[in-house]
Design a protein around this motif. Sequence first.
Motif, PDB file in Angstrom:
ATOM      1  N   PHE A 183     -21.952 -45.441  -3.925  1.00  0.00           N
ATOM      2  CA  PHE A 183     -21.399 -44.255  -3.270  1.00  0.00           C
ATOM      3  C   PHE A 183     -20.184 -44.632  -2.412  1.00  0.00           C
ATOM      4  CE2 PHE A 183     -24.494 -40.496  -2.926  1.00  0.00           C
ATOM      5  CZ  PHE A 183     -24.962 -40.688  -4.199  1.00  0.00           C
ATOM      6  N   ASP A 184     -19.195 -43.755  -2.401  1.00  0.00           N
ATOM      7  CA  ASP A 184     -18.133 -43.855  -1.407  1.00  0.00           C
ATOM      8  C   ASP A 184     -18.700 -43.467  -0.046  1.00  0.00           C
ATOM      9  OD1 ASP A 184     -16.167 -44.565  -3.271  1.00  0.00           O
ATOM     10  OD2 ASP A 184     -15.774 -42.462  -3.757  1.00  0.00           O
ATOM     11  N   ASP A 185     -18.062 -43.965   1.019  1.00  0.00           N
ATOM     12  CA  ASP A 185     -18.523 -43.602   2.355  1.00  0.00           C
ATOM     13  C   ASP A 185     -18.374 -42.101   2.604  1.00  0.00           C
ATOM     14  OD1 ASP A 185     -19.123 -46.235   2.892  1.00  0.00           O
ATOM     15  OD2 ASP A 185     -17.192 -46.657   3.832  1.00  0.00           O
ATOM     16  N   ASP A 186     -17.348 -41.516   2.002  1.00  0.00           N
ATOM     17  CA  ASP A 186     -17.121 -40.074   2.084  1.00  0.00           C
ATOM     18  C   ASP A 186     -16.985 -39.532   0.667  1.00  0.00           C
ATOM     19  OD1 ASP A 186     -16.556 -39.668   5.139  1.00  0.00           O
ATOM     20  OD2 ASP A 186     -15.297 -41.358   4.552  1.00  0.00           O
ATOM     21  N   PHE A 187     -17.569 -38.374   0.406  1.00  0.00           N
ATOM     22  CA  PHE A 187     -17.512 -37.806  -0.940  1.00  0.00           C
ATOM     23  C   PHE A 187     -17.641 -36.290  -0.848  1.00  0.00           C
ATOM     24  CE2 PHE A 187     -21.905 -38.799   0.058  1.00  0.00           C
ATOM     25  CZ  PHE A 187     -22.603 -37.655  -0.347  1.00  0.00           C
ATOM     26  N   LEU A 188     -17.312 -35.607  -1.946  1.00  0.00           N
ATOM     27  CA  LEU A 188     -17.373 -34.155  -2.010  1.00  0.00           C
ATOM     28  C   LEU A 188     -18.563 -33.696  -2.850  1.00  0.00           C
ATOM     29  CD1 LEU A 188     -13.593 -33.389  -2.717  1.00  0.00           C
ATOM     30  CD2 LEU A 188     -14.784 -33.207  -0.508  1.00  0.00           C
ATOM     31  N   ALA A 189     -19.096 -32.529  -2.498  1.00  0.00           N
ATOM     32  CA  ALA A 189     -20.171 -31.918  -3.294  1.00  0.00           C
ATOM     33  C   ALA A 189     -20.217 -30.429  -2.988  1.00  0.00           C
ATOM     34  CB  ALA A 189     -21.517 -32.567  -2.998  1.00  0.00           C
ATOM     35  N   PRO A 190     -20.599 -29.623  -3.973  1.00  0.00           N
ATOM     36  CA  PRO A 190     -20.693 -28.176  -3.756  1.00  0.00           C
ATOM     37  C   PRO A 190     -22.018 -27.771  -3.108  1.00  0.00           C
ATOM     38  CG  PRO A 190     -20.364 -28.742  -6.095  1.00  0.00           C
ATOM     39  CD  PRO A 190     -20.799 -29.969  -5.387  1.00  0.00           C
ATOM     40  N   HIS A 191     -21.964 -26.665  -2.353  1.00  0.00           N
ATOM     41  CA  HIS A 191     -23.161 -26.027  -1.806  1.00  0.00           C
ATOM     42  C   HIS A 191     -23.084 -24.540  -2.100  1.00  0.00           C
ATOM     43  CE1 HIS A 191     -24.839 -29.235   0.948  1.00  0.00           C
ATOM     44  NE2 HIS A 191     -23.619 -29.711   0.743  1.00  0.00           N
TER      45      HIS A 191
END
Length: 309
Positions: A183-191
């Motif tokens: 995993f990257d330390d920061d990442f995007l995901a939908p909610h």
Amino acid sequence: MPVTVPHDLPARAILEAEKIFVMSDERAAHQDIRPMRIAILNLMPTKITTETQLLRLLSNSPLQIEITLLHMASHVSRTTSSEHLEAFYSTFDDVAGQYFDGMIITGAPIERLDFEDVDYWPEMTRILDWTATNVQSTLHVCWSAQAALYRHYGVGKHEVPQKISGVFAHRLTGARSPILTGFDDDFLAPHSRHTDVNVGDVEATDEVEVLAVSDDAGLYLAATTDGRRVFVTGHPEYDAGTLAAEFLRDSAQDASIPVPANYFPGDDRGAAPRNRWRGHGHLLYANWLNHCVYQETPFEPARPEVDQA
């Protein structure tokens, strides 16, 4: 390696057009291999779309996977034909005596209801309790993550003033878990949900570790230390256009529904959304299959050894 599905399942043709290796159940019967048995309890109204999204993520693995689709016997679907359910789905009673290496329980657009007011809640509690002895690792998505946290640990949910809808930045908490590998330390995901759970309430269970959070969307990823229960409050399986379709559906009934945040380019709802979370979704599901299912499940398809206490 392929995902094994029924020959006529609509998702198969879609995935094959994307050059994803999908094997029919007839061909799989001739393979001298013990596939990972994964059950998918599909609670979403758009069942064919959800089947396709989840099978796409599960295919990104060197493991051969045998899929069993499940639907609720105590709920009549108004959006999926009875013919489709009869052809490709089983009920819990059909599989209650079986063991599965992994299970995915999807979300459902019912989060504003109290759990006990959901028409299939008694059946849902039976299934959640059954996973403790008949499933090596269960991945709970969105509403089912909240339902499992409530059933297993007494963690309640609360309605938020404005629907959490959009693509949000997340950060790792520093907890160490194999499911976070790569995993990257920061990442995007939908909610896409109207309710939330308090991170502090999850941490207070002393059994569930909070693994990733968002400043804007709250809890995203949590799991027990043994990986037997994983909770994802977002929708990494979503296609690029899924939030747009939900927004059009919801705004037709309620004009106050907000435009999904950080989703349409330039916040122009007429612009085609871009999928900026695909890599994270594939990695999350691959890690779950590898570290929580394949590395832990017994070779013989029997019940796992669990702490009955």
